[in-house]
Design a protein around this motif. Structure first.
Motif, PDB file in Angstrom:
ATOM      1  N   PRO A 202      23.428  -2.799  -7.056  1.00 39.74           N
ATOM      2  CA  PRO A 202      23.636  -2.268  -8.411  1.00 39.74           C
ATOM      3  C   PRO A 202      25.021  -1.678  -8.610  1.00 39.74           C
ATOM      4  N   ALA A 203      25.511  -0.908  -7.632  1.00 40.66           N
ATOM      5  CA  ALA A 203      26.831  -0.287  -7.756  1.00 40.66           C
ATOM      6  C   ALA A 203      27.929  -1.344  -7.773  1.00 40.66           C
ATOM      7  N   ARG A 204      27.843  -2.319  -6.890  1.00 39.63           N
ATOM      8  CA  ARG A 204      28.852  -3.381  -6.841  1.00 39.63           C
ATOM      9  C   ARG A 204      28.811  -4.231  -8.105  1.00 39.63           C
ATOM     10  N   LEU A 205      27.613  -4.441  -8.637  1.00 40.55           N
ATOM     11  CA  LEU A 205      27.479  -5.224  -9.860  1.00 40.55           C
ATOM     12  C   LEU A 205      28.136  -4.504 -11.037  1.00 40.55           C
ATOM     13  N   LEU A 206      27.946  -3.207 -11.127  1.00 41.37           N
ATOM     14  CA  LEU A 206      28.573  -2.428 -12.197  1.00 41.37           C
ATOM     15  C   LEU A 206      30.093  -2.433 -12.052  1.00 41.37           C
ATOM     16  N   GLU A 207      30.584  -2.335 -10.832  1.00 41.11           N
ATOM     17  CA  GLU A 207      32.034  -2.407 -10.614  1.00 41.11           C
ATOM     18  C   GLU A 207      32.577  -3.759 -11.046  1.00 41.11           C
ATOM     19  N   HIS A 208      31.878  -4.804 -10.679  1.00 39.97           N
ATOM     20  CA  HIS A 208      32.291  -6.157 -11.044  1.00 39.97           C
ATOM     21  C   HIS A 208      32.289  -6.321 -12.560  1.00 39.97           C
ATOM     22  N   LEU A 209      31.259  -5.802 -13.183  1.00 40.27           N
ATOM     23  CA  LEU A 209      31.162  -5.872 -14.633  1.00 40.27           C
ATOM     24  C   LEU A 209      32.294  -5.102 -15.301  1.00 40.27           C
ATOM     25  N   ALA A 210      32.622  -3.930 -14.768  1.00 41.63           N
ATOM     26  CA  ALA A 210      33.683  -3.110 -15.351  1.00 41.63           C
ATOM     27  C   ALA A 210      35.039  -3.816 -15.255  1.00 41.63           C
ATOM     28  N   PHE A 211      35.367  -4.372 -14.089  1.00 44.94           N
ATOM     29  CA  PHE A 211      36.624  -5.099 -13.931  1.00 44.94           C
ATOM     30  C   PHE A 211      36.688  -6.298 -14.873  1.00 44.94           C
ATOM     31  N   SER A 212      35.600  -7.056 -14.910  1.00 46.37           N
ATOM     32  CA  SER A 212      35.566  -8.274 -15.722  1.00 46.37           C
ATOM     33  C   SER A 212      35.678  -7.952 -17.209  1.00 46.37           C
ATOM     34  N   ALA A 213      34.910  -6.945 -17.659  1.00 43.27           N
ATOM     35  CA  ALA A 213      34.926  -6.579 -19.074  1.00 43.27           C
ATOM     36  C   ALA A 213      36.288  -6.050 -19.494  1.00 43.27           C
ATOM     37  N   ALA A 214      36.906  -5.229 -18.642  1.00 47.17           N
ATOM     38  CA  ALA A 214      38.224  -4.682 -18.972  1.00 47.17           C
ATOM     39  C   ALA A 214      39.262  -5.794 -19.069  1.00 47.17           C
TER      40      ALA A 214
END
Length: 223
Positions: free
Chosen positions: A21-33
């Protein structure tokens, strides 16, 4: 299959700062930004070039540069210059990767609108900005969304390079797994990235069905 069962069935992989979950949120944050920044840069530029016809040479230059640019090489270069204290060494290459499809598809979508629609809009008394917003953008919306979808998928797949800069994201499972020969983690991380990309594909498909006028969709199919 045993590797997948072992990876996803391990409770330790679902908790803590290194969990899925934590890695997925990090990935999502980088991608969305990265996608947001690329959109803010490329979408207005593509609309302007497509509407006015000026600066079309930028499209050719952008496409050629995008084809020749090694994302990982650019990441390493920026890390050497800026270090790893911020996320910019990751965001800059991702934005450079995401911007060209948005720019090109936006330009092609606006320029591809039937000239008769333009003439009719001007004949009704609409001005340049009104023609763009009320006529050209709605008709070009399928191509605009296509550019966003292509960029989003590329960014999600490529954000794994964030792990090379010592940052997080799903790439940590792959990079750390390769370093420690934990192939269960490598396979699990790769599957997560693929599932994430498929999720983005589904999301944009739903968005297109909800936002694109049925008349525009039928017109595109006929043409």
């Amino acid at each position: 299959m045993n590797w997948l069962i072992g990876f996803f069935g391990n409770p330790d992989n679902w908790s803590g700062p290194d969990g899925i979950p934590a890695r997925l949120l990090e990935h999502l944050a980088f991608s969305a930004a990265a996608l947001l920044l690329a959109t803010l840069i490329a979408l207005p530029l593509g609309l302007w070039i497509g509407h006015t016809g000026r600066g079309a040479y930028l499209i050719v230059i952008t496409v050629n540069v995008a084809r020749a640019m090694p994302t990982l090489g650019l990441l390493v270069l920026i890390v050497l210059v800026l270090g790893t204290a911020t996320v910019w060494p990751v965001l800059i290459p991702l934005v450079a990767l995401a911007a060209p499809p948005i720019l090109v598809n936006t330009y092609e979508g606006v320029r591809g609108v039937d000239p008769e629609l333009r003439d009719s809009a001007y004949g009704m008394g609409l001005r340049g900005g009104q023609v763009l917003g009320r006529v050209l953008v709605p008709v070009a919306l399928p191509l605009l969304l296509l550019g966003l979808r292509l960029s989003a998928i590329q960014v999600v797949a490529t954000t794994t390079v964030a792990a090379y800069a010592g940052l997080g994201g799903l790439g940590r499972f792959i990079i750390d797994g390769l370093a420690t020969k934990d192939y269960e983690s490598v396979v699990g991380g790769a599957v997560l990235v693929v599932l994430f990309a498929l999720g983005v594909q589904v999301l944009f498909t739903v968005v297109q069905r909800m936002t694109v006028s049925p008349g525009v969709s039928q017109r595109k199919q006929i043409r």
